[in-house]
Design an enzyme around this catalytic site. Structure first.
Site, short mmCIF file in Angstrom:
data_model
loop_
_atom_site.label_atom_id
_atom_site.label_comp_id
_atom_site.label_asym_id
_atom_site.label_seq_id
_atom_site.Cartn_x
_atom_site.Cartn_y
_atom_site.Cartn_z
N PHE A 230 50.27 40.15 37.54
CA PHE A 230 51.52 40.49 38.23
C PHE A 230 51.39 40.00 39.69
O PHE A 230 51.54 40.75 40.64
CB PHE A 230 51.81 42.00 38.21
CG PHE A 230 51.83 42.62 36.84
CD1 PHE A 230 52.98 42.56 36.06
CD2 PHE A 230 50.70 43.24 36.31
CE1 PHE A 230 53.00 43.13 34.79
CE2 PHE A 230 50.71 43.80 35.05
CZ PHE A 230 51.86 43.76 34.28
N ASP A 251 52.09 35.78 36.28
CA ASP A 251 53.37 36.48 36.49
C ASP A 251 54.37 35.92 35.48
O ASP A 251 54.25 34.79 35.02
CB ASP A 251 53.88 36.27 37.92
CG ASP A 251 54.83 37.38 38.36
OD1 ASP A 251 54.40 38.28 39.11
OD2 ASP A 251 56.00 37.36 37.93
N SER A 252 55.38 36.74 35.17
CA SER A 252 56.40 36.26 34.22
C SER A 252 57.51 35.49 34.94
O SER A 252 58.38 34.92 34.29
CB SER A 252 56.98 37.44 33.43
OG SER A 252 57.52 38.38 34.33
N ASN A 282 53.79 36.70 29.93
CA ASN A 282 53.94 38.15 29.87
C ASN A 282 52.53 38.74 29.98
O ASN A 282 51.66 38.44 29.16
CB ASN A 282 54.58 38.53 28.54
CG ASN A 282 54.74 40.03 28.41
OD1 ASN A 282 53.85 40.82 28.78
ND2 ASN A 282 55.87 40.45 27.89
N ALA A 283 52.33 39.56 30.98
CA ALA A 283 50.98 40.06 31.28
C ALA A 283 50.39 40.84 30.10
O ALA A 283 49.19 40.76 29.84
CB ALA A 283 51.02 40.94 32.52
N ASP A 303 48.85 44.80 39.44
CA ASP A 303 49.90 45.35 40.32
C ASP A 303 51.26 45.23 39.64
O ASP A 303 52.13 44.47 40.07
CB ASP A 303 49.89 44.60 41.66
CG ASP A 303 50.88 45.19 42.67
OD1 ASP A 303 51.31 46.34 42.47
OD2 ASP A 303 51.21 44.49 43.64
N CYS A 343 53.27 51.52 41.65
CA CYS A 343 54.25 51.80 42.70
C CYS A 343 55.32 52.77 42.21
O CYS A 343 56.38 52.89 42.82
CB CYS A 343 54.86 50.50 43.23
SG CYS A 343 55.60 49.50 41.94
#
Ligand code: SAH
Length: 400
Positions: A230, A251-252, A282-283, A303, A343
């Site tokens: 991410f 990252d996507s 896609n992670a 993240d 987050c």
């Protein structure tokens, strides 16, 4: 009545609302408002408890679930003067606590006693978010702009609009755009690393200022082969790169990776010729593939975006975090470093650490905590307002 008014109308709160304010919180929900007769949207109001005792001054929203946001425990006669003063205080606070960057949050809503107002500085561009009826009133907007201009002299001020927020506040639609000046792109520097900033693109206010101090902390421990999952525009990847032998960012979002690559080019001298590999994927799929094909790393950074948008999503979100962390732990070599973030403010630090402990058990790894961190200090946390603390960043050492 506009929030500039001298004699504020009155809002009465329920006993539960009063208890909440007594505990130092600054919000009262609509369900705890006993009366707000004749109060105009976005007004500054006098708040009284059910017995009629004054408890302070607040900004009122006619439509948000958060009906009032306190601005003082005292009567306030001139909101615009208070606003100007608080903007000055917020700037002075940053002068004391922010170092080594020209990109930081200048005003963080409740965290700076300016509920509904967010301002980020990206070198010479200021990015504003106005998210409540009171802060959106024309005289208030004008005071915000003039105070920020007088004190910070930005080349331009850009307003970032979240249409969903304006809808919730029943404010007329508005487009994101420049309010002052014409500059929309610049280069910022944090911890000696350069990043491109373009107000016309990007997520949130552009880049993730709340992670600035965590980038620096992560760089202290990172080593060997690193995987930044991410990675967005490369915040962690670029910070850890000078200390690592090989760096991959995942990252996507292709546009985010394109900027990450431009950022890497900006920092070529620091990277000493090292190439960072950027992978669009896609992670979840990538981590599943990599961990089952026995790939190993010395540093893994996770993240992800907020998985829990509300309390209802909590269990599903914790399962998502656990899956990611479990796979990362399986890939980490002994002595490796996990940097793992959340987050979502609905997930507490305790929930997050419990999730991590359970992932470590399932992965048959022992974790030693190096640092349990939060958001950068320019995103101040009010101890009595838990909602102001949302970011968790745990740095841990992995052993078998
Ligand atoms: N670490 C970054 C911020 C990450 S924000 C920084 O410090 O700047 C979350 C990122 O996750 C966004 O860039 C978003 O594009 C990406 N993302 C969201 N869902 C994803 C998925 N399923 N797989 C990979 N990336 C994803």
């Amino acid at each position: 009545m506009p929030p500039t008014s001298l004699s504020a109308p009155t809002v009465k709160v329920s006993p539960r609302g009063a208890v909440r304010l007594k505990s130092g919180h600054v919000w009262v929900y609509r369900s705890d408002i006993v009366s707000a007769d004749g109060v105009d949207p976005g007004s500054m109001v006098r708040v009284i408890d059910h017995r009629g005792k004054p408890v302070g001054t607040a900004l009122y929203s006619s439509s948000s679930q958060i009906a009032i946001r306190m601005i003082s425990s005292e009567p306030v006669t001139d909101f615009l003067a208070l606003l100007r003063h608080r903007i000055g205080e917020a700037i002075a606070y940053r002068e004391r606590i922010v170092h080594n960057t020209d990109a930081y949050r200048v005003i963080f809503s409740e965290g700076d006693f300016l509920p509904g107002l967010i301002a980020d500085r990206y070198n010479d561009i200021l990015s504003l978010q106005i998210v409540t009826q009171a802060m959106d009133a024309e005289p208030v907007r004008a005071a915000i702009l003039s105070e920020l201009t007088d004190r910070l002299h930005p080349a331009s001020i850009f307003e970032r609009v979240d249409p969903r927020v304006r809808e919730l506040e029943t404010l007329p639609a508005r487009a994101s755009g420049l309010l002052r000046g014409d500059k929309t792109a610049t280069t910022v520097s944090m911890n000696g690393i350069q990043f491109r900033y373009d107000a016309l693109e990007g997520q949130k206010t552009g880049s993730f200022l709340d992670q600035r101090e965590n980038y620096f902390a992560a760089a202290h421990y990172a080593h060997g082969e690193a995987l930044d999952v991410f990675c967005y525009q490369g915040g962690f990847a670029l910070h850890v790169a000078p200390r690592c032998s090989q760096i991959t960012g995942v990252d996507s979002s292709r546009p985010a990776l394109e900027i990450a690559d431009q950022n890497a080019a900006l920092n070529q001298a620091k990277l000493g010729g090292k190439e960072i590999e950027w992978i669009e994927a896609n992670a979840f799929d990538l981590l599943k593939d990599y961990s089952s094909s026995n790939r190993h790393y010395d540093t893994v950074i996770l993240d992800p975006p907020a998985f829990a948008k509300s309390k209802r999503d909590l269990d599903a979100a914790l399962r998502g975090y656990k899956e990611l962390n479990l796979r990362a732990l399986k890939m980490l070599r002994p002595g490796g470093i996990l940097v793992t973030c959340s987050c979502s403010y609905h997930i507490s630090q305790v929930d997050f650490l419990e999730m991590l402990a359970s992932a470590a058990m399932d992965a048959h790894r022992t974790l030693r905590l190096l640092e349990v961190r939060g958001q950068s200090q320019d995103h101040p946390v009010l101890l009595n307002v838990p909602e102001t603390a949302y970011l968790k960043c745990v740095i841990a050492n992995v052993s078998e």
